[in-house]
Design a protein around this motif. Structure first.
Motif, mmCIF file in Angstrom:
data_model
loop_
_atom_site.group_PDB
_atom_site.id
_atom_site.type_symbol
_atom_site.label_atom_id
_atom_site.label_comp_id
_atom_site.label_asym_id
_atom_site.label_seq_id
_atom_site.Cartn_x
_atom_site.Cartn_y
_atom_site.Cartn_z
ATOM 1 N N ALA A 155 13.322 2.117 -9.659
ATOM 2 C CA ALA A 155 12.487 1.009 -10.131
ATOM 3 C C ALA A 155 11.026 1.388 -9.962
ATOM 4 O O ALA A 155 10.645 1.971 -8.948
ATOM 5 N N VAL A 156 10.221 1.057 -10.962
ATOM 6 C CA VAL A 156 8.778 1.253 -10.864
ATOM 7 C C VAL A 156 8.199 0.016 -10.196
ATOM 8 O O VAL A 156 8.597 -1.110 -10.504
ATOM 9 N N SER A 157 7.260 0.216 -9.259
ATOM 10 C CA SER A 157 6.681 -0.906 -8.529
ATOM 11 C C SER A 157 5.348 -1.322 -9.126
ATOM 12 O O SER A 157 5.258 -2.304 -9.836
ATOM 13 N N GLU A 158 4.285 -0.552 -8.843
ATOM 14 C CA GLU A 158 2.946 -0.924 -9.296
ATOM 15 C C GLU A 158 2.017 0.272 -9.210
ATOM 16 O O GLU A 158 2.353 1.299 -8.641
ATOM 17 N N VAL A 159 0.821 0.102 -9.767
ATOM 18 C CA VAL A 159 -0.237 1.098 -9.627
ATOM 19 C C VAL A 159 -1.149 0.617 -8.511
ATOM 20 O O VAL A 159 -1.594 -0.524 -8.521
ATOM 21 N N LEU A 160 -1.395 1.497 -7.535
ATOM 22 C CA LEU A 160 -2.215 1.142 -6.384
ATOM 23 C C LEU A 160 -3.379 2.105 -6.231
ATOM 24 O O LEU A 160 -3.240 3.299 -6.512
ATOM 25 N N ASP A 161 -4.512 1.582 -5.767
ATOM 26 C CA ASP A 161 -5.645 2.418 -5.351
ATOM 27 C C ASP A 161 -5.433 2.747 -3.883
ATOM 28 O O ASP A 161 -5.229 1.840 -3.066
ATOM 29 N N SER B 39 -9.202 7.867 2.968
ATOM 30 C CA SER B 39 -9.119 7.580 4.404
ATOM 31 C C SER B 39 -7.748 7.027 4.802
ATOM 32 O O SER B 39 -7.398 7.029 5.978
ATOM 33 N N GLU B 40 -6.979 6.555 3.835
ATOM 34 C CA GLU B 40 -5.648 5.997 4.100
ATOM 35 C C GLU B 40 -4.527 6.970 3.750
ATOM 36 O O GLU B 40 -3.370 6.579 3.616
ATOM 37 N N ILE B 41 -4.876 8.240 3.561
ATOM 38 C CA ILE B 41 -3.866 9.258 3.250
ATOM 39 C C ILE B 41 -3.797 10.242 4.406
ATOM 40 O O ILE B 41 -4.786 10.836 4.798
ATOM 41 N N GLU B 42 -2.610 10.358 4.972
ATOM 42 C CA GLU B 42 -2.349 11.274 6.078
ATOM 43 C C GLU B 42 -1.715 12.548 5.522
ATOM 44 O O GLU B 42 -1.080 12.518 4.475
ATOM 45 N N PRO B 43 -1.845 13.667 6.246
ATOM 46 C CA PRO B 43 -1.176 14.896 5.795
ATOM 47 C C PRO B 43 0.336 14.719 5.798
ATOM 48 O O PRO B 43 0.877 13.861 6.502
ATOM 49 N N GLY C 143 0.615 7.992 2.108
ATOM 50 C CA GLY C 143 -0.360 6.927 1.898
ATOM 51 C C GLY C 143 -0.004 5.711 2.721
ATOM 52 O O GLY C 143 1.162 5.307 2.765
ATOM 53 N N LYS C 144 -1.004 5.142 3.396
ATOM 54 C CA LYS C 144 -0.778 3.923 4.178
ATOM 55 C C LYS C 144 -1.162 2.730 3.320
ATOM 56 O O LYS C 144 -2.296 2.614 2.865
ATOM 57 N N ILE C 145 -0.186 1.853 3.112
ATOM 58 C CA ILE C 145 -0.395 0.660 2.296
ATOM 59 C C ILE C 145 0.164 -0.534 3.048
ATOM 60 O O ILE C 145 1.374 -0.600 3.302
ATOM 61 N N PHE D 255 4.179 3.258 5.063
ATOM 62 C CA PHE D 255 3.877 4.533 4.425
ATOM 63 C C PHE D 255 4.570 4.651 3.079
ATOM 64 O O PHE D 255 5.683 4.174 2.892
ATOM 65 N N VAL D 256 3.872 5.291 2.165
ATOM 66 C CA VAL D 256 4.412 5.648 0.856
ATOM 67 C C VAL D 256 4.323 7.166 0.769
ATOM 68 O O VAL D 256 3.271 7.746 1.075
ATOM 69 N N ILE D 257 5.399 7.818 0.372
ATOM 70 C CA ILE D 257 5.410 9.274 0.260
ATOM 71 C C ILE D 257 4.746 9.673 -1.052
ATOM 72 O O ILE D 257 5.199 9.280 -2.135
ATOM 73 N N LEU D 258 3.635 10.422 -0.945
ATOM 74 C CA LEU D 258 2.914 10.886 -2.125
ATOM 75 C C LEU D 258 3.493 12.232 -2.529
ATOM 76 O O LEU D 258 3.462 13.195 -1.759
ATOM 77 N N LEU D 259 4.049 12.288 -3.727
ATOM 78 C CA LEU D 259 4.713 13.508 -4.190
ATOM 79 C C LEU D 259 3.755 14.467 -4.867
ATOM 80 O O LEU D 259 2.846 14.050 -5.576
ATOM 81 N N ASP D 260 3.998 15.747 -4.663
ATOM 82 C CA ASP D 260 3.308 16.805 -5.397
ATOM 83 C C ASP D 260 4.199 17.109 -6.601
ATOM 84 O O ASP D 260 5.139 17.888 -6.506
ATOM 85 N N VAL D 261 3.914 16.458 -7.725
ATOM 86 C CA VAL D 261 4.771 16.541 -8.907
ATOM 87 C C VAL D 261 4.920 17.979 -9.396
ATOM 88 O O VAL D 261 5.999 18.384 -9.823
#
Length: 176
Positions: A110-116, A120-124, A141-143, A147-153
């Motif tokens: 499911a697609v959720s939303e587009v977020l900014d 400063s809210e992105i951890e390694p 990403g901290k939202i 946490f949201v896992i940011l993928l390297d597409v």
């Protein structure tokens, strides 16, 4: 006069540092990809299976006359294949491979939303704990306290690696 115009720009300059991400679900986990790589989101359907492909290559679709591979992200992460339901979507992304742009589809629950997400809210990426390969993760990403896992597409959908896996499948099939 120059100083006041700089002050007026500073709030928008701070906002410009934020990156936009498309968030989506796979099973119970939330993932995100940079919006700049997302081309469109389409309803799941009319996927043609292709014999001798790795399990995570669900098939291909005809997108306005172009043949586009569709990758099952759940299977790509070493989990089971995705169960298709009414909210299942294909997120069309564009990756770069050897200087050439290529479009691929990713099956998501499911697609959720587009977020900014501000930098400063992105951890390694964590060295352990995530249930997917560490090189697939560009950060966390901290939202709103989670946490949201940011993928390297480009790594998740690395054409070279997928082609090599496809060749292994073909070689193994030839042994039977």
């Amino acid at each position: 006069m120059g100083e006041s115009s700089n002050r007026e720009r500073s709030p928008s300059a701070a906002t410009a540092g934020n990156q936009q991400y498309l968030t989506f679900q796979l099973a119970e986990e939330m993932f995100a990809v940079g919006i700049q790589q997302v081309r469109e989101i389409i309803e799941y359907g009319n996927v043609t299976t292709v014999p001798m492909m790795p399990r995570f290559v669900r098939g291909v679709i005809n997108l306005r006359g172009s043949v586009v591979p569709v990758i099952d992200l759940s299977a790509r992460f070493g989990r089971g294949t995705s169960t298709i339901h009414r909210r299942t979507c294909v997120v069309m992304v564009e990756i770069e491979h050897e200087g050439v742009q290529q479009e691929l589809g990713m099956i998501v629950d499911a697609v959720s939303e587009v977020l900014d997400i501000p930098p400063s809210e992105i951890e390694p990426a964590p060295a352990f704990g995530a249930r997917i390969r560490a090189d697939f993760i560009s950060g966390m990403g901290k939202i709103e306290g989670r946490f949201v896992i940011l993928l390297d597409v480009d790594k998740v959908l690395a054409v070279d690696e997928m082609a090599a896996l496809s060749e292994l499948v073909e070689r193994d099939a030839g042994r039977d």
